[in-house]
Design an enzyme around this catalytic site. Structure first.
Site, PDB file in Angstrom:
ATOM      1  N   LEU A  54      12.667 -26.172 -17.942  1.00 12.61           N
ATOM      2  CA  LEU A  54      13.312 -27.314 -17.284  1.00 12.61           C
ATOM      3  C   LEU A  54      12.558 -27.809 -16.056  1.00 12.61           C
ATOM      4  O   LEU A  54      12.896 -28.850 -15.502  1.00 12.61           O
ATOM      5  CB  LEU A  54      14.760 -26.960 -16.909  1.00 12.61           C
ATOM      6  CG  LEU A  54      15.668 -26.592 -18.071  1.00 12.61           C
ATOM      7  CD1 LEU A  54      17.080 -26.286 -17.567  1.00 12.61           C
ATOM      8  CD2 LEU A  54      15.692 -27.667 -19.133  1.00 12.61           C
ATOM      9  N   LYS A  55      11.588 -27.051 -15.588  1.00 16.77           N
ATOM     10  CA  LYS A  55      10.711 -27.478 -14.491  1.00 16.77           C
ATOM     11  C   LYS A  55      11.483 -27.999 -13.272  1.00 16.77           C
ATOM     12  O   LYS A  55      11.256 -29.107 -12.795  1.00 16.77           O
ATOM     13  CB  LYS A  55       9.735 -28.546 -14.956  1.00 16.77           C
ATOM     14  CG  LYS A  55       8.812 -28.120 -16.065  1.00 16.77           C
ATOM     15  CD  LYS A  55       7.940 -29.277 -16.508  1.00 16.77           C
ATOM     16  CE  LYS A  55       7.125 -28.960 -17.722  1.00 16.77           C
ATOM     17  NZ  LYS A  55       7.905 -29.072 -18.969  1.00 16.77           N
ATOM     18  N   THR A  57      19.537 -26.235  -3.577  1.00 18.08           N
ATOM     19  CA  THR A  57      19.932 -26.784  -4.874  1.00 18.08           C
ATOM     20  C   THR A  57      19.272 -26.006  -6.011  1.00 18.08           C
ATOM     21  O   THR A  57      19.906 -25.680  -7.016  1.00 18.08           O
ATOM     22  CB  THR A  57      19.568 -28.279  -4.960  1.00 18.08           C
ATOM     23  OG1 THR A  57      20.310 -28.979  -3.954  1.00 18.08           O
ATOM     24  CG2 THR A  57      19.874 -28.863  -6.324  1.00 18.08           C
TER      25      THR A  57
END
Length: 185
Positions: free
Chosen positions: A60-61, A68
């Site tokens: 997902l990089k 976050t």
């Protein structure tokens, strides 16, 4: 980690993915689930693949502020993937926060955490002229890999052409995952 082949499940849907994976009866391949499939099928695609005996590289990089990314990785750790990644360009604090989140969220062994160095689609000209990074990828990749190692990550995603540069700069056990080849003009 032995030299595994990771099969990219770059399908647009859950149905196409599992239709493809049905051909593997006994030997379940290590698979990559990227953004397109994750966003279309949701997190259950990872849980289902793991339940069916596949090791999953969740590609997902992530790249955001440290807090976050930490919270996101904590959530992703619960899915059961064996490996996941983020962008090294987020810096050491973000990478360390991601590792913390994975450790907090894992109910079993913590997933391996890799940093994506320089995307293979980025040429040296793009790095310099669009991203205002004056160094060529051959200097940037090992430098960012060293940052990832300093942040406690397990390895990096890089071009096969750059794996040797990473191995020269980092410890012998630091992983290089090489899913693509950087185009050199």
């Amino acid at each position: 980690m032995p030299k595994d082949v990771i099969i990219a499940c770059d399908f647009p849907s859950r149905e196409e993915t599992f239709s493809f994976l049905k051909q593997f009866k006994e030997d379940k391949p290590y698979i990559k689930i990227g953004m397109e499939l994750f966003y279309s099928a949701g997190p259950d695609i990872v849980r289902e693949a793991v339940a069916n005996g596949h090791k999953v590289f969740l590609d997902l990089k992530l790249h955001d502020i440290p807090n976050t990314v930490r919270r996101s990785m904590k959530t992703l750790a619960a899915l059961g993937a064996s490996m996941t990644n983020l962008h090294a360009a987020g810096g050491r604090a973000m990478m360390a926060a991601a590792l913390e989140g994975l450790s907090e969220g894992a109910s079993g062994p913590r997933p391996l955490l890799l940093a994506v160095t320089v995307l293979t689609s980025l040429s040296d000209e793009m790095l310099q002229n669009e991203l205002f990074i004056p160094k060529p990828a051959t200097e940037l990749v090992p430098a960012w890999a060293a940052n990832a190692q300093a942040a406690g990550l397990d390895g990096v995603v890089c071009s096969p052409l750059e794996a040797g540069l990473v191995k020269e700069k980092c410890d012998p056990g630091f992983l290089t995952v090489t899913p693509g080849i950087r185009y050199l003009s």
